[in-house]
Design an enzyme around this catalytic site. Structure first.
Site, short mmCIF file in Angstrom:
data_model
loop_
_atom_site.label_atom_id
_atom_site.label_comp_id
_atom_site.label_asym_id
_atom_site.label_seq_id
_atom_site.Cartn_x
_atom_site.Cartn_y
_atom_site.Cartn_z
CG HIS A 74 -49.98 35.08 -9.88
ND1 HIS A 74 -51.07 35.18 -10.70
CD2 HIS A 74 -49.89 33.79 -9.52
CE1 HIS A 74 -51.61 33.99 -10.82
NE2 HIS A 74 -50.93 33.12 -10.13
CE1 TYR A 205 -54.91 42.43 -0.76
CE2 TYR A 205 -54.39 42.24 -3.09
CZ TYR A 205 -54.04 42.05 -1.77
OH TYR A 205 -52.83 41.48 -1.46
N PRO A 297 -51.50 39.71 7.70
CG PRO A 297 -52.67 37.68 7.65
CD PRO A 297 -52.56 38.97 8.40
CE LYS A 301 -44.85 43.84 1.27
NZ LYS A 301 -44.26 43.53 -0.02
CE1 TYR A 389 -49.86 42.57 -2.65
CE2 TYR A 389 -49.88 42.44 -5.06
CZ TYR A 389 -50.34 42.00 -3.83
OH TYR A 389 -51.29 41.02 -3.77
C1 LIG Z 1 -53.46 33.24 7.36
C2 LIG Z 1 -52.06 33.76 7.17
C3 LIG Z 1 -51.64 34.12 5.88
C4 LIG Z 1 -50.36 34.61 5.68
N1 LIG Z 1 -49.97 34.98 4.41
C5 LIG Z 1 -48.72 35.41 4.19
C6 LIG Z 1 -48.23 35.64 2.85
O1 LIG Z 1 -48.94 35.43 1.86
N2 LIG Z 1 -46.94 36.08 2.70
C7 LIG Z 1 -46.12 36.27 3.78
O2 LIG Z 1 -44.96 36.67 3.61
N3 LIG Z 1 -46.54 36.01 5.06
C8 LIG Z 1 -47.80 35.59 5.29
N4 LIG Z 1 -48.18 35.25 6.57
C9 LIG Z 1 -47.23 35.40 7.70
C10 LIG Z 1 -46.25 34.22 7.79
O3 LIG Z 1 -46.93 33.00 7.82
C11 LIG Z 1 -45.36 34.37 9.05
O4 LIG Z 1 -44.85 35.67 9.07
C12 LIG Z 1 -44.21 33.35 9.06
O5 LIG Z 1 -44.66 32.06 9.40
C13 LIG Z 1 -43.11 33.76 10.05
O6 LIG Z 1 -42.08 32.80 10.02
P1 LIG Z 1 -41.19 32.55 11.31
O7 LIG Z 1 -40.18 31.52 10.93
O8 LIG Z 1 -40.73 33.82 11.87
O9 LIG Z 1 -42.20 31.96 12.42
P2 LIG Z 1 -43.12 30.65 12.41
O10 LIG Z 1 -43.46 30.24 11.04
O11 LIG Z 1 -44.21 30.93 13.38
O12 LIG Z 1 -42.16 29.53 13.01
C14 LIG Z 1 -41.82 29.50 14.38
C15 LIG Z 1 -41.52 28.05 14.77
O13 LIG Z 1 -41.06 28.02 16.11
C16 LIG Z 1 -41.64 26.90 16.77
N5 LIG Z 1 -41.61 27.14 18.22
C17 LIG Z 1 -42.36 28.06 18.90
N6 LIG Z 1 -42.08 27.99 20.21
C18 LIG Z 1 -41.14 27.01 20.36
C19 LIG Z 1 -40.46 26.45 21.48
N7 LIG Z 1 -40.70 26.89 22.75
N8 LIG Z 1 -39.56 25.46 21.29
C20 LIG Z 1 -39.32 25.00 20.01
N9 LIG Z 1 -39.94 25.48 18.92
C21 LIG Z 1 -40.84 26.47 19.09
C22 LIG Z 1 -43.04 26.83 16.18
O14 LIG Z 1 -43.62 25.54 16.34
C23 LIG Z 1 -42.77 27.17 14.72
O15 LIG Z 1 -42.50 26.02 13.94
C24 LIG Z 1 -49.48 34.75 6.79
C25 LIG Z 1 -49.89 34.35 8.08
C26 LIG Z 1 -51.16 33.87 8.27
C27 LIG Z 1 -51.57 33.44 9.66
#
Ligand SMILES: Cc1cc2nc3c(=O)[nH]c(=O)nc-3n(C[C@H](O)[C@H](O)[C@H](O)COP(=O)(O)OP(=O)(O)OC[C@H]3O[C@@H](n4cnc5c(N)ncnc54)[C@H](O)[C@@H]3O)c2cc1C
Length: 392
Positions: A74, A205, A297, A301, A389
């Site tokens: 997109h 938006y 969100p 990012k 963006y």
């Molecule tokens: C509704 C929504 C929409 C979003 N839309 C977007 C989007 O369109 N684009 C975008 O870039 N971002 C978006 N985001 C943000 C994005 O989802 C997060 O930034 C992303 O998941 C971060 O990845 P991460 O690997 O840092 O953490 P996470 O995905 O949170 O992964 C962390 C992992 O660590 C595990 N964990 C936690 N504690 C422990 C422990 N003590 N022992 C073992 N494992 C543990 C968890 O179970 C999890 O699997 C959105 C978020 C939400 C909520």
């Protein structure tokens, strides 16, 4: 039970899994500990939009096959206000690039599969309880495998805290050794996932006096919607009929258009909070993704920053463990923080553009109209928006 490895990665989200894949590709020994089951992690719907540079990053490391096969590209988004609408062809403005719409759980599924196929050690249902000696060169991580009474300990040379915003790793950095910048934004959000085909070709938006509404794309049969609400408003206040009628009202335009409804799959209220923890490292512990910084969100990012952190960290860890060169590892926070702050700034800018002022202040609403007109009519501003963006 004690074992040794080079790197322990806590968390199998986008950050932890990209790091794990890159390390195994480089021949660096690592173990990933994830507290949830594989099925739970692969079913967790969150992000859906990958920036151009994230798509390039995945392709560069041979991790983009699933995305290339199933994602939609997109390059246009739409803004609505007072029954009018206009589009911004951000992909074209940014030089012919695009967003890839690929649900996060699909990316997570792909990254798990590629790591396991390469012989990776990923332990599901393994909850990390504590870390020890992270200030030294021999840190250790203690965890409990579901169904076992005893705890297990992994000793490593480096630990990657990729355990998200509520994980245990960030708390290991002593309060005096880091500064946490935090902002509670003045708006609340209801996030909705529905089994409804998209009613639009572009993300929408919409600015409305009752509050922001967003219509985001996920797949041909599932869409995501956002509704501005009072902070802390519980999801129970939002039965299906209220959600759909509020979306109808806020997304309305003065021309034929209708919203296709569907079964609600998930309704949550979201804390609109931004956090940046500085530095993103302490001794042998390195934080990546939401463990180090949380972004709302708005602007899509979070997952993109998580992938970029992990990519930089993978290169730095490999150089240290293989060649003994610490320079990139020492510079990890300084390398990543400028891009993280730029993303926070862009997300806040977009929030101010599309949210109804929390105080109902007429002056603020007029400023908002002026900003949106500027985006519609000023090619330089549109070009800046486009680059930020799409992540060109
Ligand atoms: C509704 C929504 C929409 C979003 N839309 C977007 C989007 O369109 N684009 C975008 O870039 N971002 C978006 N985001 C943000 C994005 O989802 C997060 O930034 C992303 O998941 C971060 O990845 P991460 O690997 O840092 O953490 P996470 O995905 O949170 O992964 C962390 C992992 O660590 C595990 N964990 C936690 N504690 C422990 C422990 N003590 N022992 C073992 N494992 C543990 C968890 O179970 C999890 O699997 C959105 C978020 C939400 C909520």
């Amino acid at each position: 039970l004690r074992e040794d490895t080079a790197v322990v990665i806590v968390g199998a989200g986008p950050a932890g899994l990209l790091l794990a894949n890159r390390l195994i590709q480089e021949g660096v020994d690592c173990v990933v500990l994830e507290r949830h089951t594989r099925a739970a992690v692969e079913a967790r719907a969150r992000a859906g939009v990958l920036e151009h540079r994230s798509a390039e990053l995945l392709a560069r490391h041979g991790l983009a096959d699933g995305m290339h096969a199933a994602a939609a590209k997109h390059g246009t988004c739409e803004f609505r206000r007072d029954g009018t609408r206009f589009t911004v062809p951000y992909g074209e403005l940014a030089g012919g690039v695009a967003h890839w719409v690929y649900p996060q759980q699909f990316l997570v599924r792909d990254l798990i599969a590629s790591f396991l196929e390469a012989g990776g050690d990923l332990r599901f249902a393994a909850e990390v309880g504590e870390l020890a000696e992270v200030a030294t060169e021999r840190p250790s991580v203690t965890y409990r495998q579901a169904g076992e009474d005893r705890q297990r300990t992994l000793r490593a040379r480096l630990v990657a805290g990729c355990d998200g915003p509520k994980g245990v790793c960030a708390r290991q950095v002593p309060a005096g050794a880091r500064r946490v910048y935090e902002r509670q934004h003045e708006w609340g959000w209801l996030t909705v996932l529905a089994a409804a085909p998209p009613s639009t070709e572009h993300p929408i938006y919409a600015l409305h006096r009752r509050g922001f509404a967003g219509h985001m794309l996920r797949t041909a049969t599932v869409s995501r919607y956002y509704l501005q609400c009072v902070p802390g408003d519980p999801p129970e206040n939002w039965p299906a009929e209220r959600i759909w009628s509020e979306l109808d009202a806020r997304l309305a335009v003065d021309e034929p258009w209708s919203l296709t409804r569907g079964e609600l799959l998930e309704t949550r209220t979201l804390e609109m909070r931004s956090v940046v923890s500085v530095p993103m490292q302490h001794g042998s512990l390195y934080l990546a993704g939401d463990a180090a910084h949380v972004i709302t969100p708005v602007g899509a990012k979070g997952a993109n920053l998580a992938l970029a952190d992990a990519d930089v960290l993978a290169t730095a860890m490999t150089r240290y463990l293989r060649d003994g060169d610490r320079a990139a590892l020492d510079a990890y926070s300084d390398t990543r923080l400028p891009a993280i702050w730029r993303a926070q700034a862009f997300s806040r800018w977009l929030m101010e553009l599309v949210h109804a002022p929390a105080d109902g202040d007429g002056f603020a609403a007029q400023l908002q109209r002026a900003r949106m007109d500027e985006l519609r009519t000023n090619p330089s501003l549109a070009a800046w928006f486009a680059g930020q963006y799409v992540g060109a």
